[in-house]
Design a protein around this motif. Structure first.
Motif, PDB file in Angstrom:
ATOM      1  N   GLU A 171       1.029  -1.098   0.068  1.00  0.00           N
ATOM      2  CA  GLU A 171       0.020  -0.140  -0.052  1.00  0.00           C
ATOM      3  C   GLU A 171       0.842   1.192  -0.067  1.00  0.00           C
ATOM      4  OE1 GLU A 171      -3.063   0.511  -0.326  1.00  0.00           O
ATOM      5  OE2 GLU A 171      -3.753  -1.637  -0.562  1.00  0.00           O
ATOM      6  N   LYS A 172       1.952   1.210   0.688  1.00  0.00           N
ATOM      7  CA  LYS A 172       2.790   2.320   0.734  1.00  0.00           C
ATOM      8  C   LYS A 172       3.444   2.753  -0.684  1.00  0.00           C
ATOM      9  CE  LYS A 172       6.743   4.236   3.091  1.00  0.00           C
ATOM     10  NZ  LYS A 172       7.819   4.150   4.413  1.00  0.00           N
ATOM     11  N   SER A 205       0.725   4.076  -3.125  1.00  0.00           N
ATOM     12  CA  SER A 205       0.577   5.741  -2.611  1.00  0.00           C
ATOM     13  C   SER A 205       1.433   6.311  -3.523  1.00  0.00           C
ATOM     14  CB  SER A 205       0.653   5.846  -1.391  1.00  0.00           C
ATOM     15  OG  SER A 205       0.397   7.079  -0.941  1.00  0.00           O
ATOM     16  N   SER A 233       0.988   9.135  -6.792  1.00  0.00           N
ATOM     17  CA  SER A 233       1.371  10.378  -6.332  1.00  0.00           C
ATOM     18  C   SER A 233       2.137  10.883  -7.704  1.00  0.00           C
ATOM     19  CB  SER A 233       1.828  10.560  -5.271  1.00  0.00           C
ATOM     20  OG  SER A 233       2.597  11.696  -5.006  1.00  0.00           O
ATOM     21  N   SER A 269      -3.874   7.847  -4.431  1.00  0.00           N
ATOM     22  CA  SER A 269      -2.657   7.926  -3.313  1.00  0.00           C
ATOM     23  C   SER A 269      -3.210   8.273  -2.057  1.00  0.00           C
ATOM     24  CB  SER A 269      -1.921   9.134  -4.052  1.00  0.00           C
ATOM     25  OG  SER A 269      -0.588   9.069  -3.012  1.00  0.00           O
ATOM     26  N   GLU A 270      -4.057   9.085  -1.759  1.00  0.00           N
ATOM     27  CA  GLU A 270      -4.658   9.221  -0.301  1.00  0.00           C
ATOM     28  C   GLU A 270      -5.218   8.165   0.385  1.00  0.00           C
ATOM     29  OE1 GLU A 270      -6.860  12.608  -0.986  1.00  0.00           O
ATOM     30  OE2 GLU A 270      -5.264  13.907  -1.142  1.00  0.00           O
ATOM     31  N   SER A 272      -4.757   5.042  -0.664  1.00  0.00           N
ATOM     32  CA  SER A 272      -3.573   4.111  -0.112  1.00  0.00           C
ATOM     33  C   SER A 272      -3.102   4.107   0.925  1.00  0.00           C
ATOM     34  CB  SER A 272      -2.556   3.904  -1.422  1.00  0.00           C
ATOM     35  OG  SER A 272      -3.280   3.205  -2.512  1.00  0.00           O
ATOM     36  N   ILE A 273      -2.624   5.453   1.291  1.00  0.00           N
ATOM     37  CA  ILE A 273      -2.048   5.848   2.447  1.00  0.00           C
ATOM     38  C   ILE A 273      -2.863   5.534   3.621  1.00  0.00           C
ATOM     39  CG2 ILE A 273      -1.681   7.767   4.006  1.00  0.00           C
ATOM     40  CD1 ILE A 273       0.819   7.188   2.153  1.00  0.00           C
ATOM     41  N   HIS A 316      -2.750   1.980   4.311  1.00  0.00           N
ATOM     42  CA  HIS A 316      -1.609   1.754   4.798  1.00  0.00           C
ATOM     43  C   HIS A 316      -1.708   1.939   6.311  1.00  0.00           C
ATOM     44  CE1 HIS A 316       2.177   3.024   6.687  1.00  0.00           C
ATOM     45  NE2 HIS A 316       2.954   2.160   5.842  1.00  0.00           N
TER      46      HIS A 316
END
Length: 324
Positions: A34-35, A38, A42, A61-62, A64-65, A68
């Motif tokens: 997941e990191k 992201s 991005s 991206s957000e 996925s963060i 995470h």
């Protein structure tokens, strides 16, 4: 990604590598993936000029963060004195792919790739759930599959919108005056983002909570009216919508006088028809469409086909151009 045979083999390799891992190892694997996802989205967003697709990639991206952080929080709850460990398995998330985005074809290609990647990740976790050797690992895998499925459908909606706009020769910043119909709220929001890249000022009459609606607009100026039976600031009750139509028509006029394109967005005509009756609802909508035509503006609405009888839907689509 690779061709189907290559992707299938990679999926099998990942499943073989993960099937006998402990829940702690699988959770660690997902945290690292997941990191990386992201970071990937991005970087994609950095290369995009189109507002809607940039917003999509930033949202991915957000999220996925967020995934995470949720997974990491779960890890620390389960294993408070440990940190995630690197797991020897191929990555299940997206591989590097950073196009220059110079044409519609570039966007379509990137979205197709991202959909394929998210679908691959979902299928991998689903397969892992079937072959996992303990119940906790199966549960983790199914939760991860659900996360990837959410990403897939968010990207697919953008993809469908881009394809539809290309087929119908619609360019948001060059939109002809008149009325337009969307059958999906998210697609309408993406379209509004692109429309606002031109000389457009916007009023929205919405059913969802304003803060939620505005998340995607990232500080852009949007005049929001919340249609609700709850008495709060900047809201109207459904039965007050007919009285609002003259004010909205004056908005079109003022925008035109200022050399702008006035845009009114109305969310969920099905709800309005339920509260007002179909005839009262279309009286408002068609009046505003004519105001948009008169003052070089745009009326955008969302409606779900199943909320209307076939003759009602036929009337709506005879007056409003269906976009996607």
């Amino acid at each position: 990604m690779e061709n189907n045979n290559g992707a299938t083999e990679l999926m099998k390799d990942i499943v073989r590598a993960l099937r006998d891992k402990s829940p702690k190892e699988l959770l660690s694997y997902a945290i690292f993936n997941e990191k990386e996802e992201s970071k990937y989205y991005s970087r994609l967003a950095e290369n995009v000029d189109r507002a809607s697709i940039r917003a999509l990639f930033l949202r991915m991206s957000e999220e996925s963060i967020g995934h995470h952080d949720w997974l990491y929080g779960l890890f620390k709850k389960l294993y408070p004195n440990e940190e995630p460990v690197k797991v020897d398995a191929p990555p299940v998330e997206v591989a590097p792919f950073y196009p220059k985005f110079e044409s519609v074809e570039d966007y379509v290609s990137a979205l197709e790739y991202c959909m394929e990647s998210e679908l691959f990740a979902r299928k991998t976790y689903e397969l892992l759930a079937k072959v996992a050797e303990d119940e906790d690992t199966r549960t983790f895998a199914l939760n991860l599959a659900a996360m990837e499925d959410e990403h897939y459908w968010a990207i697919r909606k953008m993809y469908e919108l881009i394809i539809s706009l290309e087929e119908k020769n619609i360019v948001p910043t060059e939109l002809d005056p008149g009325g337009y119909l969307f059958t999906d709220d998210l697609k309408a929001k993406y379209f509004l983002l692109d429309l606002m890249e031109g000389d457009t000022v916007l009023i929205v009459v919405i059913r969802e909570k304003p803060e939620k609606f505005l998340e995607m607009f990232n500080g852009r100026k949007v005049d929001v009216i919340w249609m609700t039976k709850t008495d709060v600031d900047r809201s109207i009750r459904p039965e007050a919508l007919p009285a609002l139509k003259n004010r909205l028509c004056q908005f079109f006029k003022r925008a035109s006088e200022n050399s702008k394109h006035g845009t009114v967005f109305i969310q969920n005509l099905g709800y309005i028809a339920l509260e007002l009756g179909f005839k009262s609802m279309v009286d408002v909508v068609f009046y505003l469409k004519d105001c948009a035509l008169l003052y070089n503006g745009h009326l955008l609405v969302t409606a779900v086909r199943d909320a209307f009888e076939s003759r009602e839907w036929a009337l709506l689509t005879s007056e409003l151009r269906e976009v996607s």
